[in-house]
Design an enzyme around this catalytic site. Structure first.
Site, mmCIF file in Angstrom:
data_model
loop_
_atom_site.group_PDB
_atom_site.id
_atom_site.type_symbol
_atom_site.label_atom_id
_atom_site.label_comp_id
_atom_site.label_asym_id
_atom_site.label_seq_id
_atom_site.Cartn_x
_atom_site.Cartn_y
_atom_site.Cartn_z
ATOM 1 N N ARG A 128 -1.056 9.373 -9.911
ATOM 2 C CA ARG A 128 -1.052 8.110 -9.150
ATOM 3 C C ARG A 128 -0.423 6.968 -9.955
ATOM 4 N NH1 ARG A 128 -4.252 7.464 -4.725
ATOM 5 N NH2 ARG A 128 -4.603 5.289 -5.270
ATOM 6 N N ARG A 150 -12.431 1.733 -8.002
ATOM 7 C CA ARG A 150 -11.643 2.956 -8.249
ATOM 8 C C ARG A 150 -12.042 3.556 -9.603
ATOM 9 N NH1 ARG A 150 -5.596 2.415 -5.685
ATOM 10 N NH2 ARG A 150 -6.323 1.782 -3.619
ATOM 11 N N GLU A 158 2.306 -13.321 12.234
ATOM 12 C CA GLU A 158 2.832 -12.136 12.914
ATOM 13 C C GLU A 158 2.584 -10.934 12.006
ATOM 14 O OE1 GLU A 158 3.946 -12.006 15.958
ATOM 15 O OE2 GLU A 158 3.742 -14.186 16.209
ATOM 16 N N TRP A 174 2.696 8.067 -2.514
ATOM 17 C CA TRP A 174 4.084 8.260 -2.941
ATOM 18 C C TRP A 174 4.123 9.226 -4.140
ATOM 19 C CZ3 TRP A 174 6.804 7.501 -7.440
ATOM 20 C CH2 TRP A 174 8.204 7.448 -7.340
ATOM 21 N N LEU A 206 11.181 -20.024 -5.164
ATOM 22 C CA LEU A 206 10.129 -19.219 -4.522
ATOM 23 C C LEU A 206 8.798 -19.360 -5.260
ATOM 24 C CD1 LEU A 206 9.563 -16.743 -2.490
ATOM 25 C CD2 LEU A 206 9.943 -15.311 -4.509
ATOM 26 N N ASN A 259 1.159 3.497 -2.979
ATOM 27 C CA ASN A 259 1.631 3.963 -4.294
ATOM 28 C C ASN A 259 1.097 5.356 -4.623
ATOM 29 O OD1 ASN A 259 2.689 1.420 -4.528
ATOM 30 N ND2 ASN A 259 1.296 0.729 -6.141
ATOM 31 N N SER A 289 -7.354 -5.565 -5.081
ATOM 32 C CA SER A 289 -8.422 -6.193 -4.310
ATOM 33 C C SER A 289 -9.751 -6.148 -5.070
ATOM 34 C CB SER A 289 -8.585 -5.466 -2.967
ATOM 35 O OG SER A 289 -9.173 -4.193 -3.167
ATOM 36 N N ASP A 317 0.828 -1.211 0.000
ATOM 37 C CA ASP A 317 0.000 0.000 0.000
ATOM 38 C C ASP A 317 0.863 1.262 0.000
ATOM 39 O OD1 ASP A 317 -2.419 1.330 -0.033
ATOM 40 O OD2 ASP A 317 -2.607 1.363 2.145
ATOM 41 N N HIS A 366 2.157 3.638 -9.114
ATOM 42 C CA HIS A 366 1.968 2.217 -9.431
ATOM 43 C C HIS A 366 3.153 1.693 -10.245
ATOM 44 C CE1 HIS A 366 -1.900 2.419 -7.641
ATOM 45 N NE2 HIS A 366 -2.480 3.118 -8.598
#
Ligand code: IPE
Ligand code: IPE
Ligand code: MG
Length: 252
Positions: A38, A76, A212, A30, A136, A27, A70, A25, A42
């Site tokens: 915006r 948006r 955590e 920033w 990974l 972007n 999401s 979260d 991104h």
């Protein structure tokens, strides 16, 4: 500021989290701070994804799951949604050769059918092309929300029960888990949220039962390997008790 090598020396390589999940979260803020649109935030966020993937592989983390878009983000402004979809498709295609070189497996998590054709094709191609990779596992949560995922799992189980394929009493936690979009991926050990908000925003609600949580004000495009190393060091300072007492955990 400590440099990266000094931070890495503080990391206990025998206690690396197996699975890190990140709510990427900040972007937009920033970009705003820099007087940019915006979309520039991104675009810069893609570089942060690249760094986080590389650092996860280098640290021996097995699963990195990123919240990229999401279910609620569909609300948006259309122009921002279009820009994001274009960027995601373009970025995955551009990154694919390096992902393959680094043995990274892409796993798409979410309601992928809602993604516009062009981006969806590139995403599915990358998932297919990296299917054999054993390093990974990079989970990309796109058009994802935990409530969507849990509702889908419930719907599939109800349909199986209706057809007589499963008995209601056989629906255990592990059976439910195997019907989630994240089936086969262990629960996150560490959940990081950048951008300063202290909320979950409908991410992995089932899977983070005992994760955590780590919140940092660093905006996602600024999240560098140093910031990631600090999150891992903080994680290693925690005692995970899973409901037991401290003495029980220490005697294990
Ligand atoms: C995260 O940054 C990226 C997505 C949700 C797609 P934001 O776009 O939410 O940035 P802020 O929170 O407005 O700064
Ligand atoms: C969460 O960020 C979703 C992603 C990072 C993809 P949001 O910016 O959408 O979350 P809220 O609206 O601040 O809760
Ligand atoms: Mg946000």
């Amino acid at each position: 500021m400590q440099d990266l090598d000094a931070l890495i020396r503080q990391i206990d390589s025998s206690r690396i989290p197996r699975h890190v999940a990140i709510i990427m979260d900040g972007n937009g803020r920033w970009a705003n701070l820099k007087g940019l649109p915006r979309s520039a935030g991104h675009a810069e966020g893609v570089s942060a994804v690249h760094r986080a993937t590389e650092f996860s592989s280098d640290m021996g983390i097995r699963f990195l799951t990123l919240y990229a878009f999401s279910t609620e983000n569909w609300n948006r402004p259309q122009q921002e949604v279009d820009t994001l979809m274009h960027l995601i498709g373009w970025a995955i295609e551009r990154e694919l050769p390096e992902l393959l070189r680094n043995n990274v497996r892409i796993r798409l998590i979410g309601d992928i059918d809602r993604i516009p054709d062009d981006a969806r094709r590139r995403l599915l191609d990358a998932e297919k092309a990296t299917e054999h990779c054993t390093g990974l596992t990079l989970g990309m949560c796109l058009s994802y929300s935990a409530r969507w995922e849990i509702t889908e799992a419930a719907r599939r189980l109800a349909s199986k029960a209706q057809k007589g394929e499963i008995a209601p009493e056989d629906i255990s936690e592990s059976v439910f888990d195997s019907h989630l979009a994240t089936a086969g991926i262990p629960d996150p050990d560490l959940l990081i949220r950048t951008g300063g908000e202290h909320r979950i925003s409908n991410f992995l609600l089932w899977q983070i039962a005992y994760s955590e949580l780590y919140f940092t004000p660093v905006l996602w495009p600024d999240f560098d390997k140093e910031a990631y190393a600090r999150a891992i060091i903080d994680f290693q300072s925690r005692e995970r008790r899973f409901g037991m007492t401290s003495a029980q955990v220490q005697n294990k």
